[in-house]
Write a protein that holds these residues in place. Structure first.
Motif, mmCIF file in Angstrom:
data_model
loop_
_atom_site.group_PDB
_atom_site.id
_atom_site.type_symbol
_atom_site.label_atom_id
_atom_site.label_comp_id
_atom_site.label_asym_id
_atom_site.label_seq_id
_atom_site.Cartn_x
_atom_site.Cartn_y
_atom_site.Cartn_z
ATOM 1 N N TYR A 138 32.276 25.881 -12.275
ATOM 2 C CA TYR A 138 32.353 24.685 -12.589
ATOM 3 C C TYR A 138 30.569 24.039 -11.589
ATOM 4 O O TYR A 138 29.992 25.578 -11.075
ATOM 5 N N VAL A 139 30.336 23.127 -11.893
ATOM 6 C CA VAL A 139 28.843 22.915 -11.422
ATOM 7 C C VAL A 139 28.889 22.763 -9.449
ATOM 8 O O VAL A 139 27.541 23.119 -9.262
ATOM 9 N N HIS A 140 29.976 22.880 -8.753
ATOM 10 C CA HIS A 140 29.465 23.107 -7.298
ATOM 11 C C HIS A 140 29.694 24.253 -6.785
ATOM 12 O O HIS A 140 28.951 24.765 -6.167
ATOM 13 N N GLU A 141 30.333 25.416 -8.124
ATOM 14 C CA GLU A 141 30.397 27.091 -7.804
ATOM 15 C C GLU A 141 28.885 27.297 -8.386
ATOM 16 O O GLU A 141 28.356 27.797 -7.904
ATOM 17 N N ALA A 162 26.657 27.232 -5.488
ATOM 18 C CA ALA A 162 27.135 27.822 -3.933
ATOM 19 C C ALA A 162 26.461 28.744 -4.470
ATOM 20 O O ALA A 162 26.642 30.114 -4.264
ATOM 21 N N HIS A 163 25.830 29.231 -6.001
ATOM 22 C CA HIS A 163 25.390 30.279 -6.250
ATOM 23 C C HIS A 163 23.793 30.911 -5.538
ATOM 24 O O HIS A 163 22.334 29.692 -6.281
ATOM 25 N N SER A 177 26.824 19.505 -5.795
ATOM 26 C CA SER A 177 27.612 20.399 -4.218
ATOM 27 C C SER A 177 28.202 19.662 -4.568
ATOM 28 O O SER A 177 29.800 20.733 -3.842
ATOM 29 N N ASN A 178 28.706 18.989 -4.874
ATOM 30 C CA ASN A 178 30.616 17.786 -3.935
ATOM 31 C C ASN A 178 31.648 18.595 -5.452
ATOM 32 O O ASN A 178 31.413 18.659 -6.205
#
Length: 480
Positions: free
Chosen positions: A307-310, A313-314, A353-354
């Motif tokens: 996922y994009v939000h994951e 978070a990197h 980041s949503n």
């Protein structure tokens, strides 16, 4: 837990009358243009500007069946981290039959009440020759329509047939409004419509060129594809029977040229910006948002991040995004009226980041052969022309090449994710020992393939990606 069932539109839908034919009823249209019109109708305004839906592909018939089965209402679920909300929008009053030759579509567009024909046919649907960046008159679908202009199968052929009928009846032409994510989308649409007409009737092509409006516009809203998760969300709102719900982020933006000779709805009352400076907003969005998507897509895809939000978070991926955007992309973005570009980037970063949107890295990696020339290569050119480094953008391009080899760093197989996947995979594997093979795709890179700095950086990063992996390569870039 079942949440409250969304209310139906507050306005009287039986009083709506169509003024727009829209071709391409995908998720983005229903979460964007249709929502703006729904808001306008709720103000009691412009009820003669409702949408007639249409499609020109066989797959559009499934959407027609789904939407007509629920009175052309669409479920829109806004994925705000502070709390999801749903609404049912009613801006569309019918969906025309999807048929070979497009007789029903042509007849509808020829009606006097239709003053705008709008399109979302995807970035790849405008028959652009990738080698020239111009309309491709030799595309098979275009050649077929030129041979049978009265029974066209493309959207552009149907538009021309309807314009011919209107001219014969003494009716003013409608405006043709692209809502696709393309630089100069009005100009691109005009090139396709006029270019097709010129193949069979040059005189009519001149008339279209001189008399039909093609306003440019910039559109923006992140709208994931609909799958089991999205249907489950609809069910949580009591709408388990809706097969085609749409989820989207809370943010939306629409910037338009005010070029509608036959009239338009008062969309400025619901947040649409009308300006002669669409190109400035458009470049900002395409370079920072769409380019940003590419920057985070391929490292995430190579590191098995779903996922994009994951990905956001990197720490390596967010650091990559910040460095490339601030050092190589944003310096080439011209000023935009009433806009702080640094604040705009902060907004984009927040949107990516949503966690509620659950947009996938795979979707962002899709169709790189069409997206890279539009969203990454222009920033490379501008950076190099200004004497700045494009090392980070060369890394992004190298990650796209490595992704197209068809395996992640862990060895997981990547399913085909580009219309040209087989050719790209072959080139990617051949480029492992000889990176120049990838850059020799002149329809994508042009003379950048001959630029020693860019070619050298690309070769360095591609070798590193194969030998050391994505994470180590990102660390090496970020340390410079």
């Amino acid at each position: 837990m079942t949440m409250n069932v969304p209310l139906l539109p507050a306005y009287d839908r039986t009083a709506l009358r169509p003024g727009i034919v829209h071709i391409g009823l995908g998720n983005f249209h229903r979460a964007h243009m249709a929502v703006y019109l729904d808001d306008l109708f709720a103000l009691g305004q412009d009820h003669d500007w409702a949408i007639l839906g249409a499609g020109v592909r066989a797959g559009d018939a499934r959407m027609r069946e789904a939407l007509r089965g629920q009175d052309c209402l669409s479920t829109i679920i806004e994925l705000d981290p502070a709390g999801k909300s749903a609404r049912r929008i009613g801006a569309m009053v019918d969906f025309l039959p999807v048929e070979a030759g497009n007789a029903s579509l042509i007849a509808a567009m020829a009606q006097p009440a239709i003053r705008i024909v709008s399109l979302t046919v995807t970035e790849g649907g405008y028959f652009i020759n990738p080698a020239t960046g111009a309309f491709d008159p030799d595309a098979p679908e275009i050649r077929a329509d030129a041979a049978t202009p009265d029974q066209p199968d493309t959207a552009f052929g149907a538009i021309l047939a309807a314009l011919r009928a209107r001219r014969a009846a003494g009716l003013a032409p409608f405006a043709v409004m692209s809502c696709d994510n393309l630089p100069g989308n009005g100009h691109v649409t005009q090139a396709a419509v006029v270019g097709l007409a010129r193949l069979s009737d040059p005189g009519f092509a001149d008339w279209v060129q001189d008399n039909v409006a093609f306003p440019n516009g910039m559109v923006d809203r992140i709208t994931p594809a609909t799958g089991p998760r999205e249907r489950a969300l609809a069910a949580s709102f009591g709408l388990a029977d809706d097969p085609v719900p749409v989820t989207c982020e809370p943010f939306r933006q629409w910037v338009l040229e005010d070029h509608f000779p036959a009239g338009r709805p008062a969309l400025e009352k619901v947040g649409v910006t009308f300006t002669p400076h669409v190109h400035a907003y458009e470049m900002m969005k395409i370079r920072i948002l769409n380019g940003g998507h590419a920057i985070i897509a391929y490292p995430g895809g190579l590191m098995d991040i779903e996922y994009v939000h994951e990905a956001m978070a990197h720490p390596l991926i967010t650091a990559l995004l910040d460095k490339v955007e601030r050092e190589e992309v944003i310096p080439s973005v011209p000023p935009v009226p009433d806009t702080d570009i640094s604040a705009y980037y902060d907004l984009i970063r927040s949107r990516f980041s949503n966690p509620e949107v659950a947009d996938t890295e795979r979707r962002l990696c899709l169709d790189g052969s069409n997206r890279q020339p539009k969203f990454i290569v222009p920033s490379v050119r501008d950076a190099l022309a200004a004497g700045r480094s494009a090392r980070g953008l060369a890394l992004v391009s190298a990650m796209w090449c490595r992704y197209c080899a068809g395996t992640t760093d862990s060895g997981t197989v990547i399913a085909p994710n580009d219309p040209n996947w087989d050719a790209l995979q072959s080139l990617s594997l051949a480029a492992r020992p000889n990176p120049q093979i990838w850059l020799d795709q002149r329809h994508i890179y042009g003379d950048l393939a001959d630029h020693p700095g860019f070619a050298g950086d690309f070769a360095h990063w591609l070798t590193s990606l194969w030998d050391k992996g994505t994470a180590a390569t990102l660390r090496a870039y970020l340390s410079t």
